[in-house]
Scaffold this active site. Sequence first.
Site, PDB file in Angstrom:
ATOM      1  N   GLY A  52       0.906  -1.244   0.123  1.00 40.36           N
ATOM      2  CA  GLY A  52       0.374  -0.287   0.089  1.00 40.36           C
ATOM      3  C   GLY A  52       0.681   1.471   0.376  1.00 40.36           C
ATOM      4  N   PRO A 109      -4.942   7.524  -3.021  1.00 42.03           N
ATOM      5  CG  PRO A 109      -7.908   7.401  -2.459  1.00 42.03           C
ATOM      6  CD  PRO A 109      -6.280   7.351  -1.901  1.00 42.03           C
ATOM      7  N   GLY A 133      -0.340   9.808  -5.952  1.00 46.11           N
ATOM      8  CA  GLY A 133       0.324   8.569  -7.228  1.00 46.11           C
ATOM      9  C   GLY A 133       1.713   8.781  -7.601  1.00 46.11           C
ATOM     10  CB  CYS A 148       9.809  -2.123  -2.300  1.00 49.35           C
ATOM     11  SG  CYS A 148      10.346  -2.278  -1.009  1.00 49.35           S
ATOM     12  CB  ALA A 208       8.291  -3.453  -8.152  1.00 47.81           C
ATOM     13  CD  GLU A 237       4.580  -0.851  -9.841  1.00 47.63           C
ATOM     14  OE1 GLU A 237       5.501  -0.586  -9.030  1.00 47.63           O
ATOM     15  OE2 GLU A 237       4.657  -2.549  -9.737  1.00 47.63           O
TER      16      GLU A 237
END
Length: 395
Positions: free
Chosen positions: A141, A145, A148, A249, A253, A374
């Site tokens: 998480g 909303p 981003g 992280c 990814a 991402e």
Amino acid sequence: MSAGTLPSFDPRDPLGLDDLLDPEDLAVRDTMRQWAADRVLPHVADWFERGEVPGIRELARELGSIGALGMSLTGYGCAGASPIQYGLACLELEAADSGIRSLMSVQGSLSMYAIHRFGSGEQKQRWLPRMAAGEVIGCFGLTEPDHGSDPAGMRTYAKRDGSDWVLTGRKMWITNGSVAGVAVVWARTDEGIRGFVVPTDAPGFSAPDIKHKWSLRASVTSELVLDEVRLPADAVLPEVTGLRGPLSCLGHARYGIIWGSMGAARSAFESALDYAREREQFGRPIGGFQLTQAKLADMALELHKGILLAHHLGRRMEAGRLRPEQVSFGKLNNVREAIEICRTARTILGANGISLEYPVMRHATNLESVLTYEGTVEMHQLVLGKALTGIDAFR
């Protein structure tokens, strides 16, 4: 092969990129390709059309049984695979569907990676073996909303109450959210941004699914609602404070996406190649027309350049030399080119290109999400722009 004898030309591997892989790499690739062929490809068009993945927990356990979850991590039941092997696994899963690759990526490269790198010994022992086995699904998480691309502006907040933490806020566009047993949630605190390991059965935690999406339909996407979720003191990830935690992280990814997007592109290219050989118009296969051959040649160029780029970045990661700017380079290029390959493949298939009987439109719509998550195109352009000029355009 005798001296001076050239290998035959393989239209599906025109550069001979398999020569870059050792037997263990090939074994990992073939295992993932076979699993996807058996367990995903026969069903994924129906999953996509229905907008749900029945038996997703069983799929996670199967991925765990073949060592695909947290596969680049060591210990705690993880496979300890090389960066190249992890990339090949991402490529093969995304050749089936981006949503299935996202299931693996969020589990391993985000939630497990965060606990493995920044968690306490107790957190690692409690969660990682079960997550590696697919017995517990994880989610991550960060996105909200209203925040981003600018995670520093997050509103989710954790306050101390005695020895406990009380976590309040919302997260959005969370893969695996409603099927997760554990969530790694990032929140503002008086000490800075911290990560929390949150069991999803904690009072005040809920994860309603996001409906009406036209991309990544074979994937669980949720909102996380944290309504004064009370956590013990040891729920916080102890080894990191600040955005360095979640961004590291995300870097891991994004590396998987560099490979994965080429899987979607390969699937679209091979569909177009097979179709061009078989579809006849004006009395001959359309693959015999110059314009179709030009399209196929350009698609093959971008596909295999992208795989070469992914392989190069994998070797840099293996050597501990992969920089964040280089990850942005790969993510920006490969996802953008993968979308273009899908669009070109659709033109070769004509009207059939929009049918779920073929994978092309499904991959194209999925990649629109991959292009954004991402890190958007614009953010990766600015990362590279700053690296090239030395001037920060973010602020």
